[in-house]
Design a protein around this motif. Sequence first.
Motif, PDB file in Angstrom:
ATOM      1  N   ALA A 107      49.152  -3.814 -27.697  1.00 13.88           N
ATOM      2  CA  ALA A 107      48.308  -3.163 -26.700  1.00 13.88           C
ATOM      3  C   ALA A 107      47.038  -3.960 -26.446  1.00 13.88           C
ATOM      4  N   GLU A 108      46.453  -4.542 -27.489  1.00 14.24           N
ATOM      5  CA  GLU A 108      45.251  -5.348 -27.296  1.00 14.24           C
ATOM      6  C   GLU A 108      45.543  -6.609 -26.486  1.00 14.24           C
ATOM      7  N   ARG A 109      46.665  -7.247 -26.738  1.00 17.03           N
ATOM      8  CA  ARG A 109      47.021  -8.436 -25.953  1.00 17.03           C
ATOM      9  C   ARG A 109      47.231  -8.070 -24.487  1.00 17.03           C
ATOM     10  N   ASN A 110      47.894  -6.941 -24.232  1.00 20.58           N
ATOM     11  CA  ASN A 110      48.119  -6.521 -22.856  1.00 20.58           C
ATOM     12  C   ASN A 110      46.813  -6.147 -22.163  1.00 20.58           C
ATOM     13  N   THR A 111      45.906  -5.500 -22.905  1.00 21.77           N
ATOM     14  CA  THR A 111      44.612  -5.148 -22.320  1.00 21.77           C
ATOM     15  C   THR A 111      43.814  -6.396 -21.977  1.00 21.77           C
ATOM     16  N   THR A 112      43.846  -7.380 -22.868  1.00 18.62           N
ATOM     17  CA  THR A 112      43.147  -8.639 -22.601  1.00 18.62           C
ATOM     18  C   THR A 112      43.692  -9.319 -21.347  1.00 18.62           C
ATOM     19  N   ALA A 113      45.005  -9.366 -21.225  1.00 22.99           N
ATOM     20  CA  ALA A 113      45.608 -10.000 -20.050  1.00 22.99           C
ATOM     21  C   ALA A 113      45.242  -9.249 -18.777  1.00 22.99           C
ATOM     22  N   MET A 114      45.203  -7.920 -18.826  1.00 20.08           N
ATOM     23  CA  MET A 114      44.858  -7.143 -17.645  1.00 20.08           C
ATOM     24  C   MET A 114      43.424  -7.390 -17.211  1.00 20.08           C
ATOM     25  N   LEU A 115      42.476  -7.375 -18.166  1.00 23.81           N
ATOM     26  CA  LEU A 115      41.065  -7.567 -17.835  1.00 23.81           C
ATOM     27  C   LEU A 115      40.785  -8.989 -17.356  1.00 23.81           C
ATOM     28  N   LYS A 116      41.417  -9.964 -17.985  1.00 20.91           N
ATOM     29  CA  LYS A 116      41.219 -11.339 -17.529  1.00 20.91           C
ATOM     30  C   LYS A 116      41.736 -11.516 -16.103  1.00 20.91           C
ATOM     31  N   GLY A 117      42.894 -10.986 -15.829  1.00 19.94           N
ATOM     32  CA  GLY A 117      43.421 -11.105 -14.482  1.00 19.94           C
ATOM     33  C   GLY A 117      42.551 -10.413 -13.455  1.00 19.94           C
ATOM     34  N   LEU A 118      41.990  -9.246 -13.818  1.00 18.66           N
ATOM     35  CA  LEU A 118      41.145  -8.505 -12.890  1.00 18.66           C
ATOM     36  C   LEU A 118      39.839  -9.247 -12.615  1.00 18.66           C
ATOM     37  N   LEU A 119      39.170  -9.710 -13.687  1.00 18.99           N
ATOM     38  CA  LEU A 119      37.877 -10.370 -13.508  1.00 18.99           C
ATOM     39  C   LEU A 119      38.037 -11.748 -12.863  1.00 18.99           C
ATOM     40  N   GLU A 120      39.069 -12.463 -13.183  1.00 19.04           N
ATOM     41  CA  GLU A 120      39.287 -13.766 -12.544  1.00 19.04           C
ATOM     42  C   GLU A 120      39.554 -13.611 -11.056  1.00 19.04           C
ATOM     43  N   SER A 121      40.191 -12.509 -10.681  1.00 25.67           N
ATOM     44  CA  SER A 121      40.391 -12.277  -9.257  1.00 25.67           C
ATOM     45  C   SER A 121      39.085 -11.964  -8.539  1.00 25.67           C
ATOM     46  N   LEU A 122      38.053 -11.570  -9.295  1.00 31.24           N
ATOM     47  CA  LEU A 122      36.733 -11.292  -8.717  1.00 31.24           C
ATOM     48  C   LEU A 122      35.827 -12.517  -8.746  1.00 31.24           C
ATOM     49  N   GLY A 123      36.312 -13.641  -9.211  1.00 30.82           N
ATOM     50  CA  GLY A 123      35.531 -14.872  -9.184  1.00 30.82           C
ATOM     51  C   GLY A 123      35.050 -15.367 -10.527  1.00 30.82           C
ATOM     52  N   PHE A 124      35.298 -14.664 -11.606  1.00 26.75           N
ATOM     53  CA  PHE A 124      34.885 -15.126 -12.919  1.00 26.75           C
ATOM     54  C   PHE A 124      35.819 -16.247 -13.373  1.00 26.75           C
ATOM     55  N   GLU A 125      35.201 -17.310 -13.890  1.00 23.47           N
ATOM     56  CA  GLU A 125      35.976 -18.473 -14.314  1.00 23.47           C
ATOM     57  C   GLU A 125      36.362 -18.405 -15.784  1.00 23.47           C
ATOM     58  N   GLN A 126      35.545 -17.769 -16.581  1.00 22.26           N
ATOM     59  CA  GLN A 126      35.820 -17.664 -18.021  1.00 22.26           C
ATOM     60  C   GLN A 126      35.599 -16.223 -18.463  1.00 22.26           C
ATOM     61  N   VAL A 127      36.614 -15.652 -19.043  1.00 20.28           N
ATOM     62  CA  VAL A 127      36.556 -14.260 -19.505  1.00 20.28           C
ATOM     63  C   VAL A 127      36.963 -14.234 -20.970  1.00 20.28           C
ATOM     64  N   THR A 128      36.114 -13.647 -21.799  1.00 22.23           N
ATOM     65  CA  THR A 128      36.383 -13.528 -23.228  1.00 22.23           C
ATOM     66  C   THR A 128      36.406 -12.043 -23.592  1.00 22.23           C
ATOM     67  N   VAL A 129      37.465 -11.637 -24.280  1.00 22.46           N
ATOM     68  CA  VAL A 129      37.603 -10.243 -24.705  1.00 22.46           C
ATOM     69  C   VAL A 129      37.689 -10.213 -26.217  1.00 22.46           C
ATOM     70  N   ARG A 130      36.802  -9.465 -26.837  1.00 22.12           N
ATOM     71  CA  ARG A 130      36.789  -9.323 -28.294  1.00 22.12           C
ATOM     72  C   ARG A 130      36.955  -7.840 -28.645  1.00 22.12           C
ATOM     73  N   TYR A 131      37.562  -7.617 -29.833  1.00 27.37           N
ATOM     74  CA  TYR A 131      37.815  -6.239 -30.276  1.00 27.37           C
ATOM     75  C   TYR A 131      37.085  -5.999 -31.590  1.00 27.37           C
ATOM     76  N   GLY A 132      36.431  -4.868 -31.687  1.00 33.72           N
ATOM     77  CA  GLY A 132      35.702  -4.495 -32.889  1.00 33.72           C
ATOM     78  C   GLY A 132      34.828  -3.294 -32.598  1.00 33.72           C
ATOM     79  N   THR A 133      33.878  -3.032 -33.508  1.00 35.64           N
ATOM     80  CA  THR A 133      32.985  -1.876 -33.329  1.00 35.64           C
ATOM     81  C   THR A 133      31.698  -2.252 -32.626  1.00 35.64           C
ATOM     82  N   GLU A 134      31.324  -3.529 -32.613  1.00 31.99           N
ATOM     83  CA  GLU A 134      30.080  -3.949 -31.973  1.00 31.99           C
ATOM     84  C   GLU A 134      30.208  -3.817 -30.460  1.00 31.99           C
ATOM     85  N   GLY A 135      29.216  -3.211 -29.835  1.00 29.89           N
ATOM     86  CA  GLY A 135      29.226  -3.049 -28.382  1.00 29.89           C
ATOM     87  C   GLY A 135      29.981  -1.827 -27.932  1.00 29.89           C
ATOM     88  N   THR A 136      30.443  -1.001 -28.897  1.00 30.45           N
ATOM     89  CA  THR A 136      31.156   0.228 -28.566  1.00 30.45           C
ATOM     90  C   THR A 136      30.342   1.415 -29.032  1.00 30.45           C
TER      91      THR A 136
END
Length: 237
Positions: free
Chosen positions: A205-234
């Motif tokens: 599920a985390e790999r699929n979520t990462t792929a979905m968010l990267k595809g969405l943000l790259e379509s909006l013009g972002f060139e580099q998207v990093t997705v991290r999982y943990g408790t920080e920032g949540t």
Amino acid sequence: MTSTDPATEPSTKPGPADDGRRRRHWGRAAALCAAALALLLLGTRLSLLPGLGDLFGEEAHDRTGPAVLKSIQDMSRYEAAAGNFQVVVDLEKDTKYVPDVIRGSRTLYVGAGTVSAYVDLGRVTSGGVVVNEDRTTAELRLPHAVLGKPALDPDRSYAVSKQRGLLDRLGDFFSDNPGSEQAVNKLAARHIGDAAKESGLARRAERNTTAMLKGLLESLGFEQVTVRYGTEGTGRS
């Protein structure tokens, strides 16, 4: 001198003919009771025999009222994966010092269900999304994916066999909701949940979520998207 004979009184003791009539009377009464009981059992349990359910013209009428909406819950989960599982439950119940033929049961039940894995995007705080000034790079900090509760599919779940003692059969006959059905359902759901934890479904599920968010943000013009999982920032410390 005349002598008088004592009057002969009629005997009140039942004779052989009376005993025979009484036995025939009680015999007919017992036969009628047995026949009535047999008809009762036949009428209530005939649906268990395949092909004989319509012998008495039995019909089903759905008189259920409309469903009532109790509450609405807004969801912020992204369900990124789901697993289909099947387990054969072998549940046996014994009673000490009592033979199984009198009290005891064993049920073989095939339980089939699904478990979903999701990422709760609603727990991401403002610090969990970092974007540079040029809006070309983005870093997202998300909570780890978690597993939902197992959901059994009644269309794919069924009892293979059920062995019951005499007392258990009588209890099921007079019960509208046998407890054994609920027991095997809970046991099947527990085993499916345990299997889901060992299946790597959350990581998928985390790999699929990462792929979905990267595809969405790259379509909006972002060139580099990093997705991290943990408790920080949540929303969890």
